[in-house]
Write a protein that holds these residues in place. Structure first.
Motif, PDB file in Angstrom:
ATOM      1  N   LYS A 129     110.736  51.430 113.291  1.00  0.00           N
ATOM      2  CA  LYS A 129     110.691  51.633 114.741  1.00  0.00           C
ATOM      3  C   LYS A 129     110.975  53.090 115.102  1.00  0.00           C
ATOM      4  N   ASN A 184     116.101  52.015 123.449  1.00  0.00           N
ATOM      5  CA  ASN A 184     117.053  50.953 123.762  1.00  0.00           C
ATOM      6  C   ASN A 184     116.483  49.590 123.363  1.00  0.00           C
ATOM      7  N   THR A 185     116.519  49.308 122.064  1.00  0.00           N
ATOM      8  CA  THR A 185     116.063  48.013 121.551  1.00  0.00           C
ATOM      9  C   THR A 185     117.049  47.538 120.480  1.00  0.00           C
ATOM     10  N   ILE A 196     114.931  48.092 128.981  1.00  0.00           N
ATOM     11  CA  ILE A 196     114.826  47.785 127.559  1.00  0.00           C
ATOM     12  C   ILE A 196     113.546  48.440 127.059  1.00  0.00           C
ATOM     13  N   GLY A 197     113.646  49.180 125.994  1.00  0.00           N
ATOM     14  CA  GLY A 197     112.492  49.897 125.470  1.00  0.00           C
ATOM     15  C   GLY A 197     112.794  51.375 125.368  1.00  0.00           C
TER      16      GLY A 197
END
Length: 321
Positions: free
Chosen positions: A108, A214-215, A156-157
């Motif tokens: 990621k 932010n995951t 989120i993300g």
């Protein structure tokens, strides 16, 4: 090599039974990343680490930290500079010891980095209670504290262009070429434990941007390891115990400026703050004095006051520069 994970440690716990297995379980191809361990806790586990690397096919460089320029209890910036001398990856990722990452973490982080040119990801760090690797792998977290930055983003993300002072090396990344341009971490900032925020500021000044990932997959789970260790970290010692001596710095007598003792977390923090003020003759002490100096001297290069040159050290080590 695509990624170099830079991990400094001066503690014995969780490296062998949590962190190394987490690196081995990454979905990112093993030939595309390395783990550079700067181990100032113990030489006794070197063989165990190298055996793990060989058995599990993980690229690991193990080393002791180079001699630091300043007398501090934890030479984190100096240790990271040791790793940066030998790192081979395009992207440097910084993670603390006593931490767990999910299997998708590197995949990621690399994907975000490649999808956002000129922008490298930093991620959340949440505190959870110490646990076994199997429980962590099964998402059985006893989370104690979240990351305030996540609450600030309210999404989120991936949030583009987060502040450079969010560059916490418990979960942050930057292109190695940009870190070389900054001349590594400012080792003087080890005195104030702001070496990572200083690095973020310098990278940003040189044009590097950051995004907040932010995951759950890009989160680092930092393991609390009991009140006993905290009490030991902040043990009370006397001036005599430290082996400190007074010394003159820029015309001012500073307690702890000389002698064979070390200063750091548990020793006279007000004097540590004054050391940075005295070296640069700034109005403010501590980290504020370092920020002040950077703002007033835009052409300043990290470590120019002590002579460390990351590019030259990499040449000596045979690394690309």
């Amino acid at each position: 090599m695509k990624i170099s994970i830079i991990l400094t440690t001066n503690r014995n716990g969780k490296l062998l039974d949590v962190q190394l297995p987490a690196f081995a379980d990454q979905t990112f191809p093993r030939e595309d990343f390395e783990v550079v361990i700067i181990d100032d806790a113990s030489t006794s586990r070197k063989d165990q680490i190298e055996n793990f690397a060989k058995t599990n096919g993980v690229n690991i460089q193990w080393m002791r930290g180079k001699k630091p320029y300043y007398r501090v209890l934890q030479n984190i910036g100096s240790g990271r500079n040791t790793g940066l001398i030998h790192a081979k990856g395009e992207l440097a990722i910084f993670i603390d010891d006593y931490s767990y990452i999910k299997p998708e973490y590197l995949e990621k982080m690399w994907g975000i980095y490649k999808e956002n040119p000129g922008c490298s990801p930093v991620g959340p760090v949440v505190g959870c209670w110490d646990s076994s690797y199997e429980r962590l792998k099964n998402n059985e977290f006893d989370i104690e504290n979240g990351d305030k930055r996540s609450a600030l983003t309210k999404t989120i993300g991936v949030s583009l262009h987060c502040p450079s002072n969010w560059f916490y090396t418990s979960n942050a990344s930057a292109p190695l070429r940009e870190i070389i341009k900054a001349n590594g971490f400012w080792e003087l900032a080890d005195l104030t434990r702001e070496e990572d925020v200083m690095m973020g500021m310098m990278l940003n000044k040189n044009g590097q941007m950051f995004c907040y990932a932010n995951t759950p997959e890009t989160t680092v789970y930092h393991l609390y390891h009991g009140k006993e260790q905290v009490d030991k970290k902040y043990k009370i010692v006397t001036f005599k115990d430290l082996g400190w001596e007074t010394a003159e710095i820029n015309g001012r007598i500073v307690d702890g400026g000389g002698g064979k003792g070390k200063c750091g977390f548990d020793t006279a923090p007000e004097e540590i703050q004054l050391v940075t003020k005295d070296i640069f003759n700034t109005k403010y002490p501590g980290s504020w004095g370092l920020f002040e100096y950077l703002l007033l001297h835009p052409d300043f290069i990290f470590n120019s006051e002590n002579g460390f040159n990351l590019r030259d050290e990499r040449k000596k080590a045979g690394a690309w520069v």
